[in-house]
Motif scaffolding. Structure first.
Motif: not given
Length: 286
Positions: A12-19, A46-47, A56-64, A222-230
């Motif tokens: 959860s809390d991946v926030h694709l579309g943010t730095q 991050e709609v 960026p491309p790496i964010h698109s790769k996560v969706l793929r 589940s934490g997040d993939w911004v700070e904790n990467l869990t």
């Protein structure tokens, strides 16, 4: 290297579309596991920021990668959150193994398990006890109240309200909010006879058992993939919190299949699969 086979993975809390998003690490993690089910428990995209065109491309790769997992047999549930709440208009829509929902209830080896993002508790964190008296209607009413409140704010030109976001930078208030959030979620879950309740939203990974006079349940975040990467992992009838920064093997994984794949390839593959099902007389993808 051989991928780890798991029954369920929750992120959860991946926030694709943010730095702030750690998309590289998430892609590596997803490439290292082979889950039967993947639960995306809110705030994956991050709609609200897409107008800033940062994707960026790496964010698109996560969706793929997520779509590729669904095409290879992983059952994927996209649970809507407050940062991707525009997805809620598509709740109930399914494309093959990918389904969009507002909440999810599963029976895991006889244990009733409730998944939802958690933002609905923001506006009522101090007043959720009355919801426990309403049984299963409590969640529905709280969800409706949250949606109506934010709709009203939008009408008068104000940003949507998120209590957790406003207090996250204040250590004392943040600790108190986290404790109240966890306890309130657990109390509602116990009142509704859930054995496990699985949330995101507050960026605090955790596994803890809560008990009241009416029973007990295990609270999981589940934490997040911004700070904790869990993430949360379920296997062999047990839940555990996965921490990327403690994993010495995961960084060696990276799927070659993603390098030359684009979104159109994925769309074409899904369309081909639908046509094949139709030719074979199977029910259409819904």
């Amino acid at each position: 290297m051989k991928k780890r086979k798991l029954d369920i993975v929750v992120i959860s809390d991946v926030h694709l579309g943010t730095q702030a998003c750690h998309a590289d690490e998430l892609l590596t993690y997803l490439s290292s596991v082979q889950p039967k089910m993947l639960v995306l428990n809110g705030d994956i995209l991050e709609v609200q920021r897409h107008k800033e065109t940062f994707f960026p491309p790496i964010h698109s790769k996560v969706l793929r990668k997520i779509i590729t997992l669904s095409m290879k047999g992983t059952e994927v549930y996209y649970i809507t959150g407050n940062h991707d709440d525009t997805m809620r208009r598509f709740s109930g829509v399914a494309l093959g193994n990918l389904k969009i929902v507002d909440k999810l209830v599963l029976n895991l080896n006889g244990k009733k398990t409730w998944f939802f993002h958690g933002d609905i508790f923001d506006i009522s964190i101090k007043n959720t006890k009355w919801l426990t008296k309403l049984g299963g209607y409590g969640y529905v009413l709280l969800f409706a109240a949250n949606k109506t409140f934010n709709w009203s704010l939008k009408k008068i030109g104000r940003e949507k309200y998120s209590l957790s976001k406003k207090i996250r930078d204040n250590t004392h208030k943040s600790l108190q909010y986290t404790a109240n959030f966890e306890r309130s979620v657990a109390e509602v879950a116990i009142e509704n006879d859930y054995d496990y309740v699985v949330c995101g939203h507050i960026h605090q990974p955790k596994k803890i058992v809560y008990e009241t006079k009416k029973g007990a349940c295990t609270y999981l975040n589940s934490g997040d993939w911004v700070e904790n990467l869990t993430a949360l992992e379920y296997s062999l009838k047990r839940w555990k919190v996965y921490r990327y920064n403690h994993d010495k093997l995961s960084p060696f994984f990276m799927d070659e299949e993603l390098k030359n794949m684009n979104i159109q390839d994925l769309i074409d593959s899904i369309a081909d699969k639908a046509e094949q099902r139709e030719r074979e007389g199977e029910p259409p993808l819904s």
